[in-house]
Design a protein around this motif. Structure first.
Motif, PDB file in Angstrom:
ATOM      1  N   GLU A 107       0.847  -1.195   0.000  1.00  0.00           N
ATOM      2  CA  GLU A 107       0.000   0.000   0.000  1.00  0.00           C
ATOM      3  C   GLU A 107       0.878   1.239   0.000  1.00  0.00           C
ATOM      4  OE1 GLU A 107      -2.594  -0.324   3.407  1.00  0.00           O
ATOM      5  OE2 GLU A 107      -3.981  -1.632   2.328  1.00  0.00           O
ATOM      6  N   LEU A 108       0.574   2.166  -0.917  1.00  0.00           N
ATOM      7  CA  LEU A 108       1.331   3.404  -1.039  1.00  0.00           C
ATOM      8  C   LEU A 108       0.404   4.587  -0.829  1.00  0.00           C
ATOM      9  CD1 LEU A 108       3.155   2.490  -4.375  1.00  0.00           C
ATOM     10  CD2 LEU A 108       4.094   2.278  -2.072  1.00  0.00           C
ATOM     11  N   HIS A 109       0.845   5.550  -0.055  1.00  0.00           N
ATOM     12  CA  HIS A 109       0.084   6.787   0.109  1.00  0.00           C
ATOM     13  C   HIS A 109       0.399   7.646  -1.110  1.00  0.00           C
ATOM     14  CE1 HIS A 109      -1.166  10.693   1.583  1.00  0.00           C
ATOM     15  NE2 HIS A 109      -1.923  10.034   2.452  1.00  0.00           N
ATOM     16  N   PRO A 110      -0.613   8.018  -1.911  1.00  0.00           N
ATOM     17  CA  PRO A 110      -0.353   8.715  -3.183  1.00  0.00           C
ATOM     18  C   PRO A 110       0.477   9.994  -3.046  1.00  0.00           C
ATOM     19  CG  PRO A 110      -2.658   8.086  -3.033  1.00  0.00           C
ATOM     20  CD  PRO A 110      -2.029   7.785  -1.705  1.00  0.00           C
ATOM     21  N   LEU A 111       0.232  10.800  -2.030  1.00  0.00           N
ATOM     22  CA  LEU A 111       0.945  12.072  -1.913  1.00  0.00           C
ATOM     23  C   LEU A 111       2.372  11.909  -1.381  1.00  0.00           C
ATOM     24  CD1 LEU A 111      -1.921  14.333  -0.533  1.00  0.00           C
ATOM     25  CD2 LEU A 111      -1.127  14.119  -2.886  1.00  0.00           C
ATOM     26  N   LYS A 112       2.646  10.804  -0.720  1.00  0.00           N
ATOM     27  CA  LYS A 112       3.961  10.615  -0.111  1.00  0.00           C
ATOM     28  C   LYS A 112       4.854   9.647  -0.890  1.00  0.00           C
ATOM     29  CE  LYS A 112       2.057  11.351   4.498  1.00  0.00           C
ATOM     30  NZ  LYS A 112       1.680  10.706   5.754  1.00  0.00           N
ATOM     31  N   SER A 113       4.249   8.748  -1.650  1.00  0.00           N
ATOM     32  CA  SER A 113       5.030   7.661  -2.232  1.00  0.00           C
ATOM     33  C   SER A 113       5.026   7.620  -3.759  1.00  0.00           C
ATOM     34  CB  SER A 113       4.497   6.320  -1.720  1.00  0.00           C
ATOM     35  OG  SER A 113       4.470   6.307  -0.327  1.00  0.00           O
ATOM     36  N   THR A 114       4.396   8.586  -4.405  1.00  0.00           N
ATOM     37  CA  THR A 114       4.323   8.545  -5.867  1.00  0.00           C
ATOM     38  C   THR A 114       4.662   9.912  -6.444  1.00  0.00           C
ATOM     39  OG1 THR A 114       1.979   9.113  -5.895  1.00  0.00           O
ATOM     40  CG2 THR A 114       2.522   6.770  -5.814  1.00  0.00           C
ATOM     41  N   GLY A 115       4.811   9.945  -7.759  1.00  0.00           N
ATOM     42  CA  GLY A 115       5.131  11.201  -8.437  1.00  0.00           C
ATOM     43  C   GLY A 115       3.893  12.006  -8.789  1.00  0.00           C
ATOM     44  N   GLY A 116       4.153  13.225  -9.267  1.00  0.00           N
ATOM     45  CA  GLY A 116       3.073  14.145  -9.609  1.00  0.00           C
ATOM     46  C   GLY A 116       2.190  13.663 -10.747  1.00  0.00           C
ATOM     47  N   GLY A 117       2.739  12.927 -11.694  1.00  0.00           N
ATOM     48  CA  GLY A 117       1.942  12.424 -12.810  1.00  0.00           C
ATOM     49  C   GLY A 117       0.876  11.445 -12.363  1.00  0.00           C
ATOM     50  N   ILE A 118       1.229  10.566 -11.442  1.00  0.00           N
ATOM     51  CA  ILE A 118       0.258   9.598 -10.911  1.00  0.00           C
ATOM     52  C   ILE A 118      -0.815  10.339 -10.114  1.00  0.00           C
ATOM     53  CG2 ILE A 118      -0.037   7.684  -9.285  1.00  0.00           C
ATOM     54  CD1 ILE A 118       2.696   6.670 -10.226  1.00  0.00           C
ATOM     55  N   ILE A 119      -0.392  11.341  -9.342  1.00  0.00           N
ATOM     56  CA  ILE A 119      -1.357  12.133  -8.575  1.00  0.00           C
ATOM     57  C   ILE A 119      -2.300  12.865  -9.518  1.00  0.00           C
ATOM     58  CG2 ILE A 119      -1.603  14.109  -7.015  1.00  0.00           C
ATOM     59  CD1 ILE A 119       1.069  13.171  -5.735  1.00  0.00           C
ATOM     60  N   ASP A 120      -1.767  13.457 -10.603  1.00  0.00           N
ATOM     61  CA  ASP A 120      -2.617  14.131 -11.593  1.00  0.00           C
ATOM     62  C   ASP A 120      -3.650  13.172 -12.170  1.00  0.00           C
ATOM     63  OD1 ASP A 120      -1.394  16.580 -11.309  1.00  0.00           O
ATOM     64  OD2 ASP A 120      -0.273  16.477 -13.198  1.00  0.00           O
ATOM     65  N   LEU A 121      -3.196  11.979 -12.540  1.00  0.00           N
ATOM     66  CA  LEU A 121      -4.102  11.000 -13.145  1.00  0.00           C
ATOM     67  C   LEU A 121      -5.158  10.527 -12.140  1.00  0.00           C
ATOM     68  CD1 LEU A 121      -4.732   9.461 -15.726  1.00  0.00           C
ATOM     69  CD2 LEU A 121      -3.209   7.652 -14.920  1.00  0.00           C
ATOM     70  N   CYS A 122      -4.742  10.269 -10.896  1.00  0.00           N
ATOM     71  CA  CYS A 122      -5.699   9.849  -9.862  1.00  0.00           C
ATOM     72  C   CYS A 122      -6.699  10.967  -9.578  1.00  0.00           C
ATOM     73  CB  CYS A 122      -4.972   9.462  -8.580  1.00  0.00           C
ATOM     74  SG  CYS A 122      -4.086   7.899  -8.678  1.00  0.00           S
ATOM     75  N   SER A 123      -6.224  12.191  -9.528  1.00  0.00           N
ATOM     76  CA  SER A 123      -7.110  13.332  -9.285  1.00  0.00           C
ATOM     77  C   SER A 123      -8.169  13.436 -10.381  1.00  0.00           C
ATOM     78  CB  SER A 123      -6.274  14.609  -9.214  1.00  0.00           C
ATOM     79  OG  SER A 123      -7.096  15.723  -9.078  1.00  0.00           O
ATOM     80  N   PHE A 124      -7.747  13.307 -11.618  1.00  0.00           N
ATOM     81  CA  PHE A 124      -8.693  13.315 -12.739  1.00  0.00           C
ATOM     82  C   PHE A 124      -9.705  12.176 -12.590  1.00  0.00           C
ATOM     83  CE2 PHE A 124      -9.622  11.002 -16.667  1.00  0.00           C
ATOM     84  CZ  PHE A 124     -10.490  11.904 -17.270  1.00  0.00           C
ATOM     85  N   ALA A 125      -9.199  10.976 -12.305  1.00  0.00           N
ATOM     86  CA  ALA A 125     -10.074   9.801 -12.209  1.00  0.00           C
ATOM     87  C   ALA A 125     -11.051   9.928 -11.035  1.00  0.00           C
ATOM     88  CB  ALA A 125      -9.224   8.540 -12.069  1.00  0.00           C
ATOM     89  N   LEU A 126     -10.620  10.531  -9.937  1.00  0.00           N
ATOM     90  CA  LEU A 126     -11.521  10.724  -8.793  1.00  0.00           C
ATOM     91  C   LEU A 126     -12.616  11.730  -9.133  1.00  0.00           C
ATOM     92  CD1 LEU A 126      -8.968  10.671  -5.856  1.00  0.00           C
ATOM     93  CD2 LEU A 126     -10.807   9.023  -6.266  1.00  0.00           C
ATOM     94  N   ARG A 127     -12.276  12.789  -9.871  1.00  0.00           N
ATOM     95  CA  ARG A 127     -13.312  13.743 -10.306  1.00  0.00           C
ATOM     96  C   ARG A 127     -14.321  13.043 -11.197  1.00  0.00           C
ATOM     97  NH1 ARG A 127      -9.215  17.485 -12.458  1.00  0.00           N
ATOM     98  NH2 ARG A 127      -8.045  17.924 -10.598  1.00  0.00           N
ATOM     99  N   LEU A 128     -13.813  12.227 -12.106  1.00  0.00           N
ATOM    100  CA  LEU A 128     -14.688  11.484 -13.005  1.00  0.00           C
ATOM    101  C   LEU A 128     -15.577  10.523 -12.205  1.00  0.00           C
ATOM    102  CD1 LEU A 128     -15.574  10.745 -15.882  1.00  0.00           C
ATOM    103  CD2 LEU A 128     -13.673   9.117 -15.939  1.00  0.00           C
ATOM    104  N   SER A 129     -15.011   9.849 -11.225  1.00  0.00           N
ATOM    105  CA  SER A 129     -15.787   8.928 -10.379  1.00  0.00           C
ATOM    106  C   SER A 129     -16.884   9.672  -9.634  1.00  0.00           C
ATOM    107  CB  SER A 129     -14.875   8.246  -9.348  1.00  0.00           C
ATOM    108  OG  SER A 129     -13.908   7.461  -9.975  1.00  0.00           O
ATOM    109  N   ALA A 130     -16.549  10.834  -9.089  1.00  0.00           N
ATOM    110  CA  ALA A 130     -17.550  11.630  -8.366  1.00  0.00           C
ATOM    111  C   ALA A 130     -18.693  12.017  -9.293  1.00  0.00           C
ATOM    112  CB  ALA A 130     -16.903  12.878  -7.769  1.00  0.00           C
ATOM    113  N   LEU A 131     -18.367  12.374 -10.516  1.00  0.00           N
ATOM    114  CA  LEU A 131     -19.404  12.719 -11.492  1.00  0.00           C
ATOM    115  C   LEU A 131     -20.283  11.504 -11.796  1.00  0.00           C
ATOM    116  CD1 LEU A 131     -20.561  14.815 -13.506  1.00  0.00           C
ATOM    117  CD2 LEU A 131     -18.908  13.949 -15.170  1.00  0.00           C
TER     118      LEU A 131
END
Length: 192
Positions: A107-131
């Motif tokens: 298990e990786l914490h996205p903000l602490k263990s990954t790069g900005g590109g993965i965070i950007d993609l997850c952020s986009f996908a979470l917005r899409l999921s919320a919609l």
């Protein structure tokens, strides 16, 4: 004769107090019974609500995880093999959600263990999921301003294909503001 009258009055007064005490005890027992039933009903209701909340959390997790994991796999492929997970925990009488990425069973914490590109993609996908999960169902439209600015150039063609497939498969319309030519799809309007 005088002391007998006084004793009789005293006895009558004590009998009256005793009868009053019995009535009060009876009322208190009834109140205790009502309170016990009320607490029992509240505990039953709480158990029911917690059960419904758990089912709702599981369904929401499944939908969110499906969308985010699909985006991660579409862009990074099976080499990176990221999965998205929402970990629900009960703290201080409330349910808290922790967003995690899983890679190689770790298990990786996205903000602490990954790069900005993965965070950007997850952020986009979470917005899409919320919609996609919104109730009542909203118009499926996302306005995004530089959503993939930290994503390496090598992954942008995969993001382009992902955006096209998501738009088609989920009937989502997107307005994308970007400086990246690789992400220009659909109707393009260029501003100077």
């Amino acid at each position: 004769q005088f002391p007998l009258t006084d004793l009789r009055r005293k006895a009558d007064r004590l009998l009256g107090e005793c009868a009053l005490a019995y009535r009060q005890v009876k009322q208190e027992k009834e109140s205790l019974q009502e309170a016990t039933e009320s607490v029992s009903a509240a505990l039953e209701a709480r158990t029911l609500v917690q059960g419904v909340a758990k089912v709702t959390q599981e369904r929401a997790h499944a939908k969110i995880s499906e969308v985010v994991s699909r985006c991660l796999q579409a862009v990074f492929g099976s080499d990176e093999a990221y999965q998205f997970r929402v970990k629900f925990t009960e703290k201080r009488g409330k349910t808290e959600a922790e967003l995690l990425l899983v890679r190689d069973e770790q298990e990786l914490h996205p903000l602490k263990s990954t790069g900005g590109g993965i965070i950007d993609l997850c952020s986009f996908a979470l917005r899409l999921s919320a919609l996609m999960l919104s109730t009542p169902r909203k118009r499926r439209f996302l306005a995004l301003d530089e959503p993939f600015k930290c994503l390496s150039k090598q992954y942008r063609p995969a993001v382009r294909q992902l955006l096209q497939s998501l738009s088609r498969d989920l009937s989502v319309q997107m307005l994308l503001v970007t400086h990246s030519n690789e992400l220009m799809i659909g109707s393009v309007v260029e501003l100077d």
